[in-house]
Design an enzyme around this catalytic site. Structure first.
Site, short mmCIF file in Angstrom:
data_model
loop_
_atom_site.label_atom_id
_atom_site.label_comp_id
_atom_site.label_asym_id
_atom_site.label_seq_id
_atom_site.Cartn_x
_atom_site.Cartn_y
_atom_site.Cartn_z
N PRO A 295 0.82 -1.21 0.00
CA PRO A 295 0.00 0.00 0.00
C PRO A 295 0.86 1.26 0.00
O PRO A 295 1.91 1.32 0.63
CB PRO A 295 -0.79 -0.12 1.31
CG PRO A 295 -0.78 -1.57 1.63
CD PRO A 295 0.53 -2.09 1.13
N GLU A 296 0.38 2.27 -0.71
CA GLU A 296 1.10 3.55 -0.74
C GLU A 296 0.56 4.46 0.37
O GLU A 296 -0.41 4.14 1.06
CB GLU A 296 0.99 4.17 -2.12
CG GLU A 296 1.45 3.19 -3.20
CD GLU A 296 2.00 3.84 -4.45
OE1 GLU A 296 2.34 5.03 -4.44
OE2 GLU A 296 2.10 3.11 -5.47
N LYS B 173 4.42 5.18 4.97
CA LYS B 173 3.73 3.90 4.91
C LYS B 173 3.61 3.27 6.30
O LYS B 173 3.36 2.06 6.41
CB LYS B 173 4.47 2.96 3.96
CG LYS B 173 4.53 3.48 2.53
CD LYS B 173 5.24 2.52 1.60
CE LYS B 173 5.30 3.07 0.18
NZ LYS B 173 5.94 2.12 -0.76
N ARG C 10 14.03 8.34 10.51
CA ARG C 10 14.64 7.67 9.35
C ARG C 10 13.89 7.97 8.05
O ARG C 10 14.37 7.60 6.97
CB ARG C 10 14.66 6.15 9.57
CG ARG C 10 15.57 5.67 10.68
CD ARG C 10 15.84 4.19 10.57
NE ARG C 10 14.63 3.40 10.72
CZ ARG C 10 14.20 2.88 11.87
NH1 ARG C 10 14.89 3.12 12.99
NH2 ARG C 10 13.10 2.15 11.93
N ASN D 86 5.21 2.65 -5.99
CA ASN D 86 5.48 2.42 -7.40
C ASN D 86 4.51 3.15 -8.32
O ASN D 86 4.88 3.62 -9.40
CB ASN D 86 5.43 0.91 -7.68
CG ASN D 86 6.42 0.51 -8.75
OD1 ASN D 86 7.21 1.32 -9.21
ND2 ASN D 86 6.36 -0.75 -9.16
N ARG E 127 11.96 -3.55 -8.43
CA ARG E 127 10.58 -3.07 -8.59
C ARG E 127 10.32 -2.76 -10.07
O ARG E 127 11.24 -2.39 -10.81
CB ARG E 127 10.35 -1.80 -7.77
CG ARG E 127 10.57 -1.96 -6.28
CD ARG E 127 9.61 -2.97 -5.67
NE ARG E 127 8.22 -2.56 -5.83
CZ ARG E 127 7.58 -1.77 -4.96
NH1 ARG E 127 8.22 -1.28 -3.90
NH2 ARG E 127 6.32 -1.46 -5.15
#
Length: 269
Positions: free
Chosen positions: A2-3, A52, A121, A162, A258
């Site tokens: 999931p984005e 995310k 991060r 993506n 990817r």
């Protein structure tokens, strides 16, 4: 995976359904049982997303950090509760709904310093109002790495996956192989603003739509896109199909494990 818009939708939903009241917390699978016993019946203070990552805040008791990864899913249902089906890592039960979490990459109870370490991060999240796009630009403008790879690096930019990566590069006519340091800062600002708009729309609708009105199926006469991700897009998962703008077959390659999609003509610079 999931984005970011999906996690922000979940945060809004869980905040609306569970925050401010005691929540039933259990782990039918057992892998989160000790932590669930600490939180069961306690008040969820808030829910928020960063990139995310989803965070359920229980105040002094700690924060549940959830990263869905490739296989994690939430199932949302109205009460009454039903018997768990499958490997339910975490179940929440509130006044009107219950929620099951299955297959996440991470589901853990963290202290404030541990939460801060995760957030530190991450790069800026276009869906957060406290985001600083200049922080991402400083990384991008010094890097020889391709802009396609940089947009997917969560330490550079949080929440972009993506689909948004492929689509925003197409919308700005940028070849995915362009090094970050070759990008003009004005172009970066346009990309950032576009991501903010596209991802906010994704939060509202629950799908990713990137196609301009003049290229929609009802205008061009083409068939609507059929894909489990939903939404009308220019290049994502359209390998070999004609570009909606110039008709050139959409190209595909592998980049860092990817799938990468682009139009060789529209994205020639």
């Amino acid at each position: 995976m999931p984005e970011g818009h999906t996690l922000h939708r979940l945060a809004r939903l869980h905040k609306r359904r569970y925050a401010g009241a005691p929540v039933g917390v259990s782990s039918p699978q057992g892998r989160f049982a000790r932590e669930a016993s600490i939180l069961d019946g306690q008040v969820m203070v808030s829910a928020e997303a960063y990139g995310k990552h989803l965070f359920h805040d229980y105040g002094p008791l700690g924060t549940v950090h959830i990263h869905l990864g490739l296989y994690g899913t939430f199932a949302e249902q109205r009460l009454p509760e039903a018997e768990p089906v499958g490997q339910v890592r975490l179940r929440l039960a509130g006044a009107t709904h219950w929620t099951d979490l299955r297959g996440p990459n991470r589901c853990e109870l963290l202290t404030p310093p541990e939460v801060a370490a995760i957030v530190d991060r991450l790069g800026p999240d276009p869906l957060r109002r406290d985001a600083d796009p200049d922080r991402a630009w400083r990384r991008i403008s010094r890097s020889r790495t391709s802009i396609a790879a940089l947009l997917m690096d969560q330490s550079v930019l949080a929440g972009v996956g993506n689909v948004y990566r492929a689509e925003v590069l197409f919308r700005h006519g940028i070849a995915p192989t362009v090094p970050g340091r070759a990008l003009d800062e004005t172009v970066w600002k346009d990309i950032w603003a576009d991501l903010v708009g596209l991802m906010r729309a994704g939060v509202r609708t629950g799908r990713i739509d990137t196609v301009a009105d003049e290229h929609l199926p009802e205008v061009t006469g083409r068939a609507p896109r059929v894909d489990r991700h939903g939404g009308e897009v220019y290049v994502y998962r359209r390998t070999g199909q004609p570009c909606l703008v110039c008709g050139t077959p959409v190209a595909h390659a592998d980049l860092a494990g990817r799938n990468l999609y682009w139009c060789p003509v529209c994205q020639s610079t």
